[in-house]
Design an enzyme around this catalytic site. Structure first.
Site, PDB file in Angstrom:
ATOM      1  N   GLU B 283       0.824  -1.214   0.000  1.00 25.13           N
ATOM      2  CA  GLU B 283       0.000   0.000   0.000  1.00 25.13           C
ATOM      3  C   GLU B 283       0.857   1.264   0.000  1.00 25.13           C
ATOM      4  O   GLU B 283       0.553   2.221   0.699  1.00 25.13           O
ATOM      5  CB  GLU B 283      -0.964  -0.008   1.198  1.00 25.13           C
ATOM      6  CG  GLU B 283      -1.942  -1.163   1.133  1.00 25.13           C
ATOM      7  CD  GLU B 283      -3.001  -1.129   2.240  1.00 25.13           C
ATOM      8  OE1 GLU B 283      -4.141  -1.468   1.957  1.00 25.13           O
ATOM      9  OE2 GLU B 283      -2.669  -0.741   3.377  1.00 25.13           O
ATOM     10  N   ASP B 362      -9.553  -8.482   3.745  1.00 24.25           N
ATOM     11  CA  ASP B 362      -9.193  -7.510   4.788  1.00 24.25           C
ATOM     12  C   ASP B 362     -10.280  -7.397   5.853  1.00 24.25           C
ATOM     13  O   ASP B 362     -11.031  -6.426   5.853  1.00 24.25           O
ATOM     14  CB  ASP B 362      -8.928  -6.145   4.155  1.00 24.25           C
ATOM     15  CG  ASP B 362      -8.228  -5.202   5.121  1.00 24.25           C
ATOM     16  OD1 ASP B 362      -7.797  -5.651   6.197  1.00 24.25           O
ATOM     17  OD2 ASP B 362      -8.101  -4.012   4.786  1.00 24.25           O
ATOM     18  N   GLU B 390     -12.927  -1.845  12.170  1.00 20.51           N
ATOM     19  CA  GLU B 390     -12.873  -1.099  10.905  1.00 20.51           C
ATOM     20  C   GLU B 390     -14.029  -1.447   9.975  1.00 20.51           C
ATOM     21  O   GLU B 390     -14.693  -0.561   9.459  1.00 20.51           O
ATOM     22  CB  GLU B 390     -11.538  -1.357  10.208  1.00 20.51           C
ATOM     23  CG  GLU B 390     -11.448  -0.674   8.846  1.00 20.51           C
ATOM     24  CD  GLU B 390     -10.104  -0.890   8.152  1.00 20.51           C
ATOM     25  OE1 GLU B 390      -9.186  -1.457   8.776  1.00 20.51           O
ATOM     26  OE2 GLU B 390      -9.984  -0.469   6.987  1.00 20.51           O
TER      27      GLU B 390
END
Lengths: 682, 682
Positions: B283, B362, B390
């Site tokens: 990333e 994820d 998240e």
């Protein structure tokens, strides 16, 4: 040093020549007449003499009697010898200033100056800055504010707010840049400017009182010299926030007295202050409706003390329910401005102006004209345009927007001839239907920032130029305005390069439309940012901007027969046109109707095939622009060339993203393949 | 003062009773043994005597010979008189500390302490903080960092970065809070903690050198006392950024020497420093691949000097192409971890650990196990969980996640018995297949912040508690862990209220799944934020997370036969299960297969009807939670009750938004009406 935009050195030098100038002023000296003298000395660098007979360019003030104090005449007299003497004449110094820069323009464009007379079509020719005291610009795409911020700061953070600046002085203080900007605006006839964003938050509410007012006055003084009146956007809740009152109710005597005092204070500091610009009861901003009052109560309360000083109150009509539920089909945002303001027609004070966005939604690349324009009969009116490219490519994508604007100002509202005198077009009725024509005109949201070239993309300067020219010379065409701008901006370019740039710019608005949301449906953009494609970005959101695409069809039914009834807000001929799917123009079809993908357009294509075709064409056009721009290299300054070349590469990426996402989205929905077998990603 | 979480006053007092304690230490005193003595005096407030015979609770260190230095035994001896004496025994002070808090827990939960022996299933039981030196927490939903930030600041700005703090000291310095936190973690067996976010930007890169290292050491000292080793996340480009070298190439001798010096310096300041946590080549973060090296080169380069001090290097396997093109069907993000790391199996140093997220994507509410776990045979392994919510409701929505985690750790990888000794489940193979079992375990991303109750939603504390308990006692059930937590946290609640809270929490993960993206397809969330629904939010983005819904069907074909071939990464039995649409579990159907809306699930329902049913059920369940929570009022502290009540209202809004947008989206796509005629907005 900042870019000279359309007042480039060669253009000024060509006009200045070896002339001797005289300002022949039959009136008293004013800030503008003094500035006019300064222009000759500072900008043109030529001798300025007192005796008109000793000059061959005479700027004559106060010896004409034009209907408009802004009107001017340029004429040439052949003298006794071989010389030609030029007279630039008007009732006022501002008129002479407009004439002076018109003379420069006409010379650069190769137009005759033998006998040319001109008066502005619109009275108020205004630029609205959405600049914020922290140095940011809401919807600014050319760096930070030229008015606010730190001297050496020019962040590009787009739509977000900066962190609060702890320092005491929010002003940038770059007075040279402000003067250059004022000159540029005056040269195209702009005569009003709002300094700060209509969303008035934090310290911005304090601009109208000391000590910040003193700094505002310094800026106002610069603009005054160029005949530009400064306005401030205000926060309607200021009596509470600043004044310590318990209410901001516009009918409360203490509130009224407080505003009256504030306005007196402003005029003490800025004798020619323009007035207030107000966004009230809109998108979360405070307003009179919190107190059970209406827009008229709020506006008129401010207009009374303002009127004593000759000032005006500009009240924005951009009021709608921004907490709509996507599940609610009974509400139609497009209807909001009309519903909110038609009942108040005739109730606003003489020095209140209603500022109405040209479309019913929000500056999309394709919208119909708002029905409020042409319906209002007893209200002063300004039409709001957006020069900054919020929905038009962020000054990354080339988008010369005059074709779109002029189609709007040329739209026939069908307002009755007994009211309009026979011309129902927007540009004619704005002054004709405003009870006080002095309080009417156009406003454009600024597109400049601290970037060296002011507008991020060099070619975006043309929209600022064009906005001014459109306000003044409403019958000019997009082509003629562009030709002027090209001659002024790239005087060195030569024929082939000029033709290439012209070709790109004249088609650019349509190209952008081609790769964006189809057939007027609008708003398939990345939420918040408003750059780039997101078909469903707003589809389930609270902003009232939906496309209603499903496996069978797409579009918003706004008819009376089966939809939201929005079409009824237009004058009868236009209402009938939009009510009927067969008479609705293709390019607005999905704005007014929900149709099957197989619906056949007037072009003979189905809706789905039109979507595919325009999106392939739009992206392909950008490839053509890149090729054409390559041919321009060497014909204009390298920095300008490189600036646009870099932007075109980003535009290409954007156009391809739009093409592929729109095509894939509608292919997945409709299941209809492209007739020509081009690549649509499943 | 901060909330006491699961070490509440009544619980501590119940354990402390009128006991007299003794720490009977057969080894030398250590920070942990000293802290253990401190716990008795400071926390339990009871007498601590030197003579074991004079005490009735004896913490015995170093007189046992358990295989694990963390293992403990609790046993009771009936004395000559009427008294019962308790012995808490282990090889080390840390073991005695774990035993002490296990004793507290068992008393609170009403479990026998007569003879209880326990050893941790996982060696490394680690919390990863994504805290940033500016005080923010990436993916933090409970306010600012407890380590960094200004003393009195607790902004809630979610995932964004704060403006840079100009001040010299980035540390908050609230050592009392850090001590309370360390106690809480040690009480559930946590023994490692990474202080800072794996995205190491700005001054965070400087934490490993003086002067900031000195402040890190102060924090490390607090954790040391509780047997918790501190780790730092590092920036792989530090040799350039900090060291002034021209490269960060891991094979460059100057780079290696620089790291060696840095690591020596850290151990001088923090003798029991844990090691580094590294996100490299992921990333956008720098890494060895920029220099033509691979992950093994990067990790081993750091591991060599670290190993001299007994430290370890934790290398994250979350590496994938985050600039994917949605048009590219040949790339499948799910395959990335396996493709990147399987070729390196067996090449990492003995003190390198690969940290692998449990799923291939994820932290979605439903994912299969990553195939990398069970495939690696010669690499030390940690499984990464995300305690912070998240993708699981931001600690607004109630989501007790142990059922999901335990289904992951209980998944049978089908790794061959000759390697595993016969138990192929994740929880068993993590120690079994790691060449150096000391360097294996679980890591969980922290969910705490400066909010008074640490976790935003009071009930989210259970996930932190449960994470620790799962690391230690891998065969405990979600129910048993929850029952412990309830007994510790709400000892006053009474049976009915406890049952009500238990009912909400035990179903909450499934409820959340019900109203989110269906059948394992995942990622229909608002981009960036990851809270709330946006069906197409990531569909045309660069992150490799797509659902491919069209008018005919939905799902991602990851089969070998017709799709991306991802299924082949699993061991044969699992590969065969997922390859076949008929043997793929319903709840993962759309993760592995693209099917028509009319496809019939094992449940007998069609996919489209399942979507409708689960979304109506999910939202309805939240209404039930609100009702149940109302019944709890008065049975627990009002502040905790009100906190959850407020969150439940927000969860309700979220669940309804998910329900309606998912249902409408798929109705518009499929055209299939709900069998039961419930409201689906067209």
């Amino acid at each position: 040093m900042a870019d000279a935009m359309w007042l480039t050195g060669p253009v000024i030098r060509a006009a200045a020549g070896s002339h001797v100038f005289c300002v022949d002023n039959a009136t008293g000296e004013t800030p503008v007449s003094l500035r006019l003298r300064g222009e000759i000395v500072d900008v043109f660098g030529r001798p300025l003499v007192s005796d008109p007979a000793a000059a061959d360019v005479v700027l004559s003030i106060g010896r004409t009697s034009f209907d408009s104090d802004d009107a001017f005449r340029i004429r040439e007299e052949r003298g006794g010898g071989d010389g030609v003497r030029t007279f630039i004449e008007g009732n006022t110094a501002a008129a002479a200033l407009y004439g002076l820069y018109a003379w420069v323009r006409r010379i650069a464009a190769g137009q005759s100056c033998a006998d040319y007379e001109s008066a502005p079509q619109q009275s108020l020719r205004m630029i609205d800055h959405w600049d914020q005291v922290d140095g940011s610009v809401e919807r600014g795409y050319a760096g930070e504010s030229i008015f606010f911020g730190d001297l050496d700061s020019n962040e590009h953070i787009d739509y977000r707010y900066f962190p609060a600046r702890p320092g005491a002085d929010p002003f940038r203080g770059d007075m040279a840049r402000i003067e250059a900007y004022a000159r540029m605006l005056a040269s195209v006839g702009v005569n009003a400017l709002a300094l700060n964003n209509v969303n008035v938050r934090g310290r911005a509410a304090d601009l109208m009182v000391q000590p910040l007012l003193g700094r505002v006055a310094q800026i106002a003084r610069v603009f005054s010299g160029f005949g530009i009146k400064l306005f401030l956007a205000i926060n309607f809740a200021a009596p509470k926030k600043l004044g310590g009152l318990s209410t901001a109710d516009p009918l409360d005597p203490a509130v009224r007295a407080w505003w009256s005092d504030v306005i007196d204070g402003i005029y003490e500091a800025i004798p020619d202050f323009g007035g207030f610009l107000v966004k009230a009861d809109a998108e979360g901003e405070p307003g009179p409706m919190q107190y059970g009052r209406d827009h008229k109560d709020g506006a008129n309360m401010l207009a009374e003390p303002m009127g004593r000083h000759g000032g005006i109150v500009i009240w924005r009509a951009f009021v709608y329910n921004c907490k709509q539920d996507w599940r609610d089909r009974s509400t139609d945002r497009a209807k909001a401005a009309f519903e909110n303001f038609m009942p108040l027609d005739g109730q606003f004070a003489d020095n209140v102006v209603l500022q109405v966005k040209f479309g019913p939604m929000d500056f999309q690349v394709r919208e119909p004209l708002t029905p409020l324009i042409g319906a209002l009969e007893h209200t002063n009116l300004m039409v709001e345009f957006q020069i900054t490219a919020e929905y038009l490519g962020h000054q990354i994508d080339v988008n010369y927007v005059l074709p779109q604007w002029l189609s709007m100002t040329g739209f026939d509202t069908k307002a009755p001839a007994e009211l309009t005198g026979g011309d129902g077009r927007v540009r004619a009725i704005v002054p004709a239907l405003s009870p006080n024509p002095r309080c009417s005109g156009y406003a454009g949201v600024a597109n400049v920032g601290m970037d060296k070239n002011w507008t991020g993309n060099k070619l975006a300067q043309a929209n600022l130029y064009g906005f001014g020219r459109m306000c003044w010379d409403g019958e000019a065409t997009a082509e003629s305005i562009l030709d002027e701008w090209l001659a002024l901006t790239f005087p060195e370019a030569g024929e082939a390069a000029t033709k290439a740039i012209r070709g790109i710019m004249l088609t650019s608005n349509r190209t952008y439309e081609n790769y964006c949301a189809p057939l007027g449906v609008g708003f398939m953009v990345v939420p918040g940012v408003h750059y780039g494609v997101s078909v469903n970005g707003y589809e389930y959101d609270r902003w009232g901007t939906y496309h209603f695409a499903d496996r069978d069809g797409v579009g918003v039914d706004r008819t009376v027969a089966t939809g939201s009834g929005y079409t009824a807000q237009y004058r009868p001929d236009n209402a009938a046109m939009y009510e009927d799917v067969d008479t609705t123009p293709d390019e607005l079809l999905l704005f007014f109707h929900h149709v099957p993908y197989g619906h056949v357009l007037k072009s003979g294509k189905t809706v789905i095939q039109h979507i595919y075709d325009t999106h392939f064409a739009g992206a392909a056009a950008v490839d053509g622009y890149i090729e054409a721009w390559d041919s321009v290299r060497g014909s204009i300054g390298e920095a300008d060339w490189a600036n646009v070349a870099e932007r075109l590469q980003r535009q290409r990426e954007n156009a391809i993203a739009w093409r592929d996402q729109i095509n894939t989205y509608f292919y997945r929905m409709s299941g209809v393949p492209d007739e020509h077998g081009r690549t649509i990603y499943a």
